[in-house]
Design a protein around this motif. Structure first.
Motif, PDB file in Angstrom:
ATOM      1  N   TYR A   1       0.837  -1.208   0.000  1.00 58.85           N
ATOM      2  CA  TYR A   1       0.000   0.000   0.000  1.00 58.85           C
ATOM      3  C   TYR A   1       0.870   1.256   0.000  1.00 58.85           C
ATOM      4  O   TYR A   1       0.638   2.192  -0.765  1.00 58.85           O
ATOM      5  CB  TYR A   1      -0.914  -0.018   1.228  1.00 58.85           C
ATOM      6  CG  TYR A   1      -1.896   1.135   1.254  1.00 58.85           C
ATOM      7  CD1 TYR A   1      -3.004   1.131   0.423  1.00 58.85           C
ATOM      8  CD2 TYR A   1      -1.715   2.229   2.096  1.00 58.85           C
ATOM      9  CE1 TYR A   1      -3.905   2.177   0.424  1.00 58.85           C
ATOM     10  CE2 TYR A   1      -2.604   3.281   2.103  1.00 58.85           C
ATOM     11  CZ  TYR A   1      -3.706   3.248   1.273  1.00 58.85           C
ATOM     12  OH  TYR A   1      -4.591   4.301   1.269  1.00 58.85           O
ATOM     13  N   LEU A   2       1.883   1.250   0.872  1.00 55.82           N
ATOM     14  CA  LEU A   2       2.763   2.425   0.967  1.00 55.82           C
ATOM     15  C   LEU A   2       3.602   2.616  -0.285  1.00 55.82           C
ATOM     16  O   LEU A   2       3.836   3.735  -0.724  1.00 55.82           O
ATOM     17  CB  LEU A   2       3.703   2.287   2.172  1.00 55.82           C
ATOM     18  CG  LEU A   2       3.061   2.391   3.535  1.00 55.82           C
ATOM     19  CD1 LEU A   2       4.091   2.204   4.619  1.00 55.82           C
ATOM     20  CD2 LEU A   2       2.387   3.742   3.678  1.00 55.82           C
ATOM     21  N   ALA A   3       4.048   1.494  -0.857  1.00 54.47           N
ATOM     22  CA  ALA A   3       4.907   1.579  -2.046  1.00 54.47           C
ATOM     23  C   ALA A   3       4.146   2.124  -3.250  1.00 54.47           C
ATOM     24  O   ALA A   3       4.750   2.700  -4.151  1.00 54.47           O
ATOM     25  CB  ALA A   3       5.473   0.203  -2.363  1.00 54.47           C
ATOM     26  N   THR A   4       2.835   1.932  -3.244  1.00 59.34           N
ATOM     27  CA  THR A   4       2.069   2.343  -4.427  1.00 59.34           C
ATOM     28  C   THR A   4       1.217   3.586  -4.173  1.00 59.34           C
ATOM     29  O   THR A   4       0.428   3.966  -5.026  1.00 59.34           O
ATOM     30  CB  THR A   4       1.145   1.190  -4.879  1.00 59.34           C
ATOM     31  OG1 THR A   4       0.302   0.835  -3.774  1.00 59.34           O
ATOM     32  CG2 THR A   4       1.927  -0.020  -5.323  1.00 59.34           C
ATOM     33  N   THR A   5       1.352   4.176  -2.990  1.00 57.51           N
ATOM     34  CA  THR A   5       0.518   5.333  -2.663  1.00 57.51           C
ATOM     35  C   THR A   5       1.367   6.494  -2.155  1.00 57.51           C
ATOM     36  O   THR A   5       2.199   6.309  -1.260  1.00 57.51           O
ATOM     37  CB  THR A   5      -0.520   4.960  -1.564  1.00 57.51           C
ATOM     38  OG1 THR A   5      -1.104   3.716  -1.901  1.00 57.51           O
ATOM     39  CG2 THR A   5      -1.599   5.997  -1.431  1.00 57.51           C
ATOM     40  N   ASP A   6       1.123   7.663  -2.684  1.00 54.06           N
ATOM     41  CA  ASP A   6       1.792   8.866  -2.206  1.00 54.06           C
ATOM     42  C   ASP A   6       1.126   9.287  -0.883  1.00 54.06           C
ATOM     43  O   ASP A   6      -0.105   9.398  -0.845  1.00 54.06           O
ATOM     44  CB  ASP A   6       1.619   9.970  -3.270  1.00 54.06           C
ATOM     45  CG  ASP A   6       2.398  11.235  -2.936  1.00 54.06           C
ATOM     46  OD1 ASP A   6       2.746  11.409  -1.760  1.00 54.06           O
ATOM     47  OD2 ASP A   6       2.632  12.030  -3.851  1.00 54.06           O
ATOM     48  N   PRO A   7       1.916   9.518   0.190  1.00 53.12           N
ATOM     49  CA  PRO A   7       1.301   9.916   1.467  1.00 53.12           C
ATOM     50  C   PRO A   7       0.376  11.130   1.330  1.00 53.12           C
ATOM     51  O   PRO A   7      -0.625  11.236   2.036  1.00 53.12           O
ATOM     52  CB  PRO A   7       2.498  10.251   2.352  1.00 53.12           C
ATOM     53  CG  PRO A   7       3.619   9.464   1.798  1.00 53.12           C
ATOM     54  CD  PRO A   7       3.370   9.343   0.326  1.00 53.12           C
ATOM     55  N   ARG A   8       0.699  12.035   0.390  1.00 51.69           N
ATOM     56  CA  ARG A   8      -0.172  13.207   0.196  1.00 51.69           C
ATOM     57  C   ARG A   8      -1.550  12.791  -0.315  1.00 51.69           C
ATOM     58  O   ARG A   8      -2.552  13.403   0.016  1.00 51.69           O
ATOM     59  CB  ARG A   8       0.481  14.182  -0.786  1.00 51.69           C
ATOM     60  CG  ARG A   8       1.553  15.040  -0.117  1.00 51.69           C
ATOM     61  CD  ARG A   8       2.317  15.806  -1.132  1.00 51.69           C
ATOM     62  NE  ARG A   8       3.047  14.914  -2.033  1.00 51.69           N
ATOM     63  CZ  ARG A   8       3.955  15.314  -2.899  1.00 51.69           C
ATOM     64  NH1 ARG A   8       4.245  16.575  -3.017  1.00 51.69           N
ATOM     65  NH2 ARG A   8       4.597  14.453  -3.667  1.00 51.69           N
ATOM     66  N   ASP A   9      -1.573  11.726  -1.117  1.00 58.22           N
ATOM     67  CA  ASP A   9      -2.857  11.218  -1.611  1.00 58.22           C
ATOM     68  C   ASP A   9      -3.687  10.616  -0.479  1.00 58.22           C
ATOM     69  O   ASP A   9      -4.914  10.652  -0.516  1.00 58.22           O
ATOM     70  CB  ASP A   9      -2.622  10.159  -2.700  1.00 58.22           C
ATOM     71  CG  ASP A   9      -2.146  10.787  -4.000  1.00 58.22           C
ATOM     72  OD1 ASP A   9      -2.190  12.030  -4.100  1.00 58.22           O
ATOM     73  OD2 ASP A   9      -1.717  10.041  -4.903  1.00 58.22           O
ATOM     74  N   VAL A  10      -2.986  10.050   0.525  1.00 57.20           N
ATOM     75  CA  VAL A  10      -3.706   9.496   1.682  1.00 57.20           C
ATOM     76  C   VAL A  10      -4.412  10.631   2.430  1.00 57.20           C
ATOM     77  O   VAL A  10      -5.573  10.503   2.833  1.00 57.20           O
ATOM     78  CB  VAL A  10      -2.744   8.736   2.628  1.00 57.20           C
ATOM     79  CG1 VAL A  10      -3.471   8.253   3.871  1.00 57.20           C
ATOM     80  CG2 VAL A  10      -2.111   7.558   1.903  1.00 57.20           C
TER      81      VAL A  10
END
Lengths: 197, 238
Positions: B109-118
């Motif tokens: 999840y983290l590898a494929t998601t930008d924290p800003r998008d979260v």
């Protein structure tokens, strides 16, 4: 109470403090995961239970400083999200459920005392009460249930002691030390102290 | 895929991993998770490779602790007072696989998601009040700032002639001085940031505008339904 008024209760400074504590917890958890591995190898599940209190300290500390309903909930949830985004060894679900368990217990105890009593006894009670709910979930999640009653009871007692000392007692000590620096003038912890004196 | 659909996927995998206690089923779930990671692309594969060492370092002691602590009836090996049982082996393997699944789903999840998008997902899709969602960004932004300040404080102490501590009491004293300096700087920084945010009108309105918007597309909805549907089917039949 509607959502808007609940949010407006917190000042920007308080929200920033919660964010900083959540970040500090994420850093501490990264460090503790190595300690945890070492303790697991050294003394199994009972040894790892000794440091449980340190994982809960940030929410109780935020509550001790800010002293407003919802503080523990927001801080723990922030901590869980930040911890997840920085990566931890237990996964998203474990972080969120643990945070939720701690938050429910801390908010409940604080509500009983109407967010007014902040003696060493109360902070220790907060640390103690934060333990059982997560222990039940963790026992299911990480397979403690099969250990047998003896080990389970010892692990639970060790966790309670850890909650009392490493969370409750340490929160009070750190909080009071922070007050002495004179940098927390805008928070309820100092306002309450002034009112008392 | 948008962060929300992926998060629901992670939750579904977590539910499945937490439901079963057999090593075989847990192994299959772990296999599916690894396969998803491999399908996702080179970056995820690289990250999975990197975390494998850490995972083994964490997983192997955990496996052996479970193997030794969990009671069982069918002895497969006896080494002095230590009984290794089939039940303990199955359970230890299952729980270790479960831990790997929980960890790897988060890593993917983290590898494929930008924290800003979260953060955007929290405000735009989950309707979390932006004052708190922003606190997540703030926490993430604080980390490099504090790391930098820690280095500055360390250099300052060295420039002032503070020699490296020797022995436990000196180390404790040095750590105390160091942590007080970090704390004081953090609180000052915190006050500056809060004042700047207030001055810019942060929180003055109940809603705000965004440079980037995350939309729930039809594909996301189909994926969400597929994740939830397949989880229920597995829970019902397995």
């Amino acid at each position: 109470m509607n959502e808007r008024s609940a949010i407006q209760r917190f000042t920007t400074l308080e929200i920033v403090l919660m964010a900083v504590l959540a970040m500090a917890n994420a850093v501490l958890s990264t460090f503790l995961s190595t300690v945890n591995q070492f303790l697991t190898t050294l003394g199994g599940p009972i040894a790892t239970s000794t440091i449980v209190g340190l994982y809960m300290i940030y929410g109780v500390l935020a509550m001790y400083i800010i002293r407003k309903p919802g503080t523990a909930f927001i801080t723990y949830m922030l901590g869980a999200i930040v911890q997840t985004l920085l990566g931890n060894s237990y996964g998203i679900a474990a972080s969120l459920v643990a945070a939720l368990c701690y938050a429910v217990a801390v908010e409940l105890v604080c509500a009983i005392f109407k967010y007014k009593r902040w003696t060493m006894g109360v902070t220790m009670l907060l640390g103690l009460c934060a333990v059982p709910l997560w222990f039940i979930f963790a026992a299911n999640m990480f397979g403690y249930l099969k250990w047998g009653m003896g080990q389970l009871t010892i692990a639970f007692i060790v966790r309670c002691l850890s909650g009392l000392i490493l969370c409750g007692m340490l929160t009070k000590m750190i909080g009071d030390a922070m007050v002495r620096t004179g940098l927390l003038r805008s928070f309820n912890i100092v306002k309450d102290a002034k009112l008392r004196s | 895929m948008d962060p929300l659909s992926k998060l629901i996927g992670v939750i579904c995998m977590t539910v499945l991993a937490l439901t079963y206690q057999s090593a075989l089923v847990q192994g299959v779930i772990l296999g599916i998770v690894i396969l998803c990671g491999l399908i996702y692309g080179k970056r995820t594969v690289r990250i999975l490779g990197r975390v494998t060492r850490y995972l083994l370092l964490f997983g192997i002691p955990f496996f052996f602790v479970q193997l030794l602590w969990v009671p069982g009836d069918t002895t497969i090996l006896q080494l002095g007072p230590v009984h290794l049982t089939l039940e303990a082996l199955d359970y230890a393997a299952a729980i270790t696989c479960r831990l790997f699944t929980l960890f790897l789903t988060s890593v993917i999840y983290l590898a494929t998601t930008d924290p800003r998008d979260v953060v955007l997902m929290l405000t735009q899709q989950l309707r979390v009040p932006y004052r708190f969602a922003y606190a997540v960004s703030l926490s993430l932004r604080f980390l490099p700032i504090l790391t930098e300040e820690t280095e500055i404080i360390r250099s300052t102490h060295q420039l002032r002639g503070m020699r490296p501590p020797k022995g436990v009491s000196e180390r404790i004293q040095a750590w105390k001085i160091f942590s007080i300096a970090i704390f004081v700087n953090s609180v000052r920084r915190m006050q500056m940031i809060a004042s700047a945010m207030d001055a810019k009108g942060f929180g003055a309105y109940s809603s705000r505008t965004y440079m980037k918007t995350i939309k729930t597309t039809w594909f996301s909805l189909i994926m969400i339904v597929a994740f939830i549907g397949s989880t229920f089917i597995v829970l019902y039949y397995v």
